[in-house]
Design a protein around this motif. Structure first.
Motif, PDB file in Angstrom:
ATOM      1  N   LYS A   1      86.833  87.594  37.723  1.00  0.00           N
ATOM      2  CA  LYS A   1      86.901  87.071  36.355  1.00  0.00           C
ATOM      3  C   LYS A   1      85.520  87.051  35.704  1.00  0.00           C
ATOM      4  CE  LYS A   1      88.443  82.944  33.834  1.00  0.00           C
ATOM      5  NZ  LYS A   1      89.001  81.575  33.983  1.00  0.00           N
ATOM      6  N   TYR A   2      84.492  86.701  36.496  1.00  0.00           N
ATOM      7  CA  TYR A   2      83.132  86.632  35.956  1.00  0.00           C
ATOM      8  C   TYR A   2      82.359  87.931  36.197  1.00  0.00           C
ATOM      9  CZ  TYR A   2      84.284  81.680  35.792  1.00  0.00           C
ATOM     10  OH  TYR A   2      84.898  80.492  35.531  1.00  0.00           O
ATOM     11  N   TYR A   3      82.796  88.666  37.209  1.00  0.00           N
ATOM     12  CA  TYR A   3      82.086  89.880  37.610  1.00  0.00           C
ATOM     13  C   TYR A   3      82.154  90.965  36.531  1.00  0.00           C
ATOM     14  CZ  TYR A   3      81.533  94.316  40.163  1.00  0.00           C
ATOM     15  OH  TYR A   3      81.165  95.578  40.557  1.00  0.00           O
TER      16      TYR A   3
END
Length: 715
Positions: free
Chosen positions: A323-325
């Protein structure tokens, strides 16, 4: 969960065709939740299903999945394997992947044009542009929508990279990126289908029709039309369509599909049979006991599919990481493209190209698929071998076990006591007469060893049923009493007779029997001791071998828990070779032992029958039930169920989970490492779109192939 329970009556489950990746499944779930009338939705990527809470239609669901051209149908829709459906399936495959073939053809012609006319020629550019549009239409359709919504996923990254490649004149590489990504998605879809196949094969085990006798007529009817109480006729070589009880006939039935047992099991009148098993020898008449949707096989399939939806800890971590990558990769790519030209006056074309390559190599395809493919494959393989694992979290916990606690009765032992010793103390008494008195009293008892005494009496043709017992009562925790022909008899421990004031030294005899792993009882009156009886629960032949295999797999501690006296427990513990034994335990005592083991070892399993010792099973990190087949309670309550009454499945389950854990770690490590190595190539300016897409595609294929190795783990 409380919110969902309100809508349980409006819950509908649908099968979904066309999922290409876990991200697509997540997007579909999000879209379905936005449909008016839908309160919630849960996608099961592993089983290709969606549970919808609230009112909707298939048309609305397919609109929500239009970005991936998903097809939806009710879970309960009857399936058939007609030739026409197979033809349609092939036509659908060609239609779905025909664009890849056309793109490959255009790329090849484009390279020929490049050799003849040059890279900047309008014909060459047109050919590559056509390949990009045809091969990447579905990609761009979703990617551009995501870009507008600032929804960054793999398709967003790829869309930006391809458009950027076209803008800087890298038409050939842009086309190659599109085609390789399309191939990668197709292979990923194929790999997940291969992993799911272990469950689909279970669905095809039970026949859809059966011969049923009604009103004296034998008719072949569909399983959905069979009613409880119908009599099925199963001929030799036929599969059994429904769960039931044998009412006539004798045969050997191969139950491998349900219990994993390789040796056929003899079935006679009053024996239970399961849907999906194979009648090998005689003709059987079976009274149906469960409807099609309630059979043991149906429950196994349902529970396994639900298990695939339960995210393992590693999968939850990957989902959160991704999700953040993805946004982070876009920021890094932008910095790679902008900083060198602005700060060091480097070539814009060179570093924009490098930034695009970073976008491509940054796609988290391999990382996202690394865990689900391993979990789905392992759970499916376990089910085919008679081990039901209720979720990815329990699969991982099994692999991390350091200590295993065993309930004694019915787990390490057969759970069926037999009389081993019978000695007359009063030499004037006749053995058969004494045993008939003993059996008459025990016939009214609920003591676990009463059945062993009754069975012994029947085997030796000793009459006891006609003996009248009066004033029968149970002496709590000590024994029983009853009057026969005016004499009051007692059966119990030596302590009971000490309280009665009967003097006779039998403690040494009783102690010797207990040291041999036997439970000793005394028969007597208020005046004298008449006989000593001993019974023992036989140890399973495989128990010691199982314990040894567990040690070889790295289990540090095995402990036997029992309510039996210490001498009996110690004797059995020596026979099975456990490291520790705790005896004379009440359920609360077993619970306390499990809590202490968790404090000492962290990962602890309790194995029992799934019904008794519920507190201890619940307190362990993995509760394992024995003999799940035909036992609804075991199927519903245990974290893991061994479908056969066979301990040898336990080492297989631990081995499979250890292998799954190792492969998940390998996949995650490799997925991240290949990204880091490829990104490091940016520093000397060596990273190209070719290298980026091959690194991404290669990593995806390798982690998928690595996960599929779990299909080869055998019992």
């Amino acid at each position: 969960m409380g919110e969902l329970e309100k809508w349980e009556d409006e819950k509908n489950v649908y099968r979904v065709q066309g999922f290409s990746c876990a991200n697509c499944a997540g997007k579909f779930e999000k879209n379905v939740k936005q449909i008016p009338g839908v309160q919630d939705a849960k996608v099961n990527f592993g089983a290709s299903k969606i549970s919808v809470y609230g009112a909707t239609s298939i048309e609305d669901l397919e609109k929500a999945g239009a970005f991936e051209n998903l097809k939806v149908e009710p879970e309960k829709k009857q399936k058939s394997n007609t030739d026409s459906e197979k033809i349609k399936s092939k036509e659908s495959f060609i239609k779905k992947h025909g664009n890849i073939l056309y793109s490959v053809l255009l790329i090849n012609i484009g390279y020929l044009s490049m050799l003849a006319n040059g890279e900047g020629n309008i014909i060459t550019i047109s050919l590559f542009a056509a390949a990009i549009v045809i091969g990447g239409y579905s990609l761009f359709k979703v990617g551009l929508q995501n870009l507008i919504r600032l929804d960054f996923d793999m398709k967003t990254l790829m869309t930006v990279a391809v458009i950027g490649a076209a803008l800087i004149g890298e038409w050939a590489e842009g086309a190659i990126v599109v085609i390789l990504f399309a191939i990668s998605e197709a292979l990923e879809r194929f790999s997940m289908d291969r992993a799911r196949q272990s469950i689909r094969s279970l669905m095809d085990i039970a026949p859809h029709e059966a011969i049923v006798r009604r009103n004296g007529q034998e008719t072949k009817i569909h399983v959905d039309d069979i009613l409880i109480g119908d009599i099925m006729i199963i001929k030799p070589g036929q599969k059994i369509a429904m769960d039931g009880i044998v009412v006539n006939g004798y045969s050997a039935v191969n139950q491998a599909t349900i219990t994993g047992e390789s040796v056929p099991v003899g079935k006679a009148i009053d024996d239970e049979v399961f849907a999906g098993t194979l009648n090998e020898e005689g003709l059987l008449e079976v009274s149906v006991t469960k409807l099609a949707e309630d059979t043991t096989l149906s429950k196994i399939i349902h529970l396994v599919e639900e298990a695939q939806a339960e995210r393992a800890p590693s999968q939850a971590f990957i989902d959160k990481f991704a999700k953040y990558y993805t946004p982070l990769i876009m920021i890094i790519a932008a910095l790679v493209a902008i900083i060198p030209p602005l700060v060091f006056a480097a070539s814009w074309e060179t570093w924009v190209y490098q930034g695009l390559a970073v976008l491509v190599v940054g796609c988290p395809c391999a990382l996202v698929i690394s865990t689900p493919v391993s979990i789905v494959t392992a759970i499916g393989n376990a089910a085919k071998n008679g081990v039901l694992v209720k979720g990815g979290v329990y699969l991982e916990e099994l692999g991390a076990l350091k200590a295993i606690a065993f309930d004694k009765t019915g787990t390490l032992t057969k759970g069926i006591p037999v009389v081993t010793d019978f000695e007359i103390i009063n030499n004037q008494a006749q053995p058969d007469q004494v045993f008939s008195t003993l059996a008459a009293l025990e016939n009214r008892s609920q003591h676990p060893l009463a059945s062993a005494i009754i069975k012994k009496a029947e085997q030796d043709n000793i009459n006891y049923a006609n003996i009248v017992v009066e004033n029968f009562s149970s002496i709590t925790g000590k024994g029983i009493r009853g009057d026969i022909n005016g004499t009051t008899y007692y059966i119990g421990s030596p302590g009971l007779f000490r309280e009665l004031g009967v003097e006779h030294v039998i403690e040494d005899k009783v102690t010797l029997l207990q040291e041999q792993g036997k439970t000793a009882m005394v028969l007597g009156t208020e005046k004298e001791i008449i006989a000593v009886i001993a019974a023992a629960d036989e140890v399973r032949e495989t128990s010691k071998e199982v314990i040894q295999k567990l040690y070889q797999l790295g289990i540090k501690k095995t402990i036997m828990l029992t309510g039996d006296n210490n001498q009996t427990a110690q004797a059995i513990a020596q026979l099975v070779d456990v490291t520790d034994v705790e005896s004379e335990l009440l359920p609360e005592g077993k619970l306390n032992v499990i809590k202490k083991l968790r404090a000492d070892y962290g990962h602890v399993s309790m194995i029992g029958d799934g019904v008794n010792d519920a507190p201890a099973l619940a307190a362990s990190t993995v509760g394992i039930a024995m003999g799940g087949a035909g036992t609804d309670t075991a199927l519903e309550t245990a974290d893991v169920a061994l479908m056969s009454d066979d301990l040898t499945k336990l080492p297989f389950a631990v081995k499979l989970s250890r292998k799954a854990l190792a492969i998940i770690k390998q996949n995650i490590t490799f997925s991240i490492a290949i990204k880091v190595i490829a990104l490091l190539l940016v520093i000397p300016g060596w990273l190209t779109l070719w290298i980026a897409i091959i690194a991404d595609m290669g990593a995806t294929l390798l982690v998928t192939a690595n996960g599929l190795r779990l299909l080869k783990v055998k019992d």
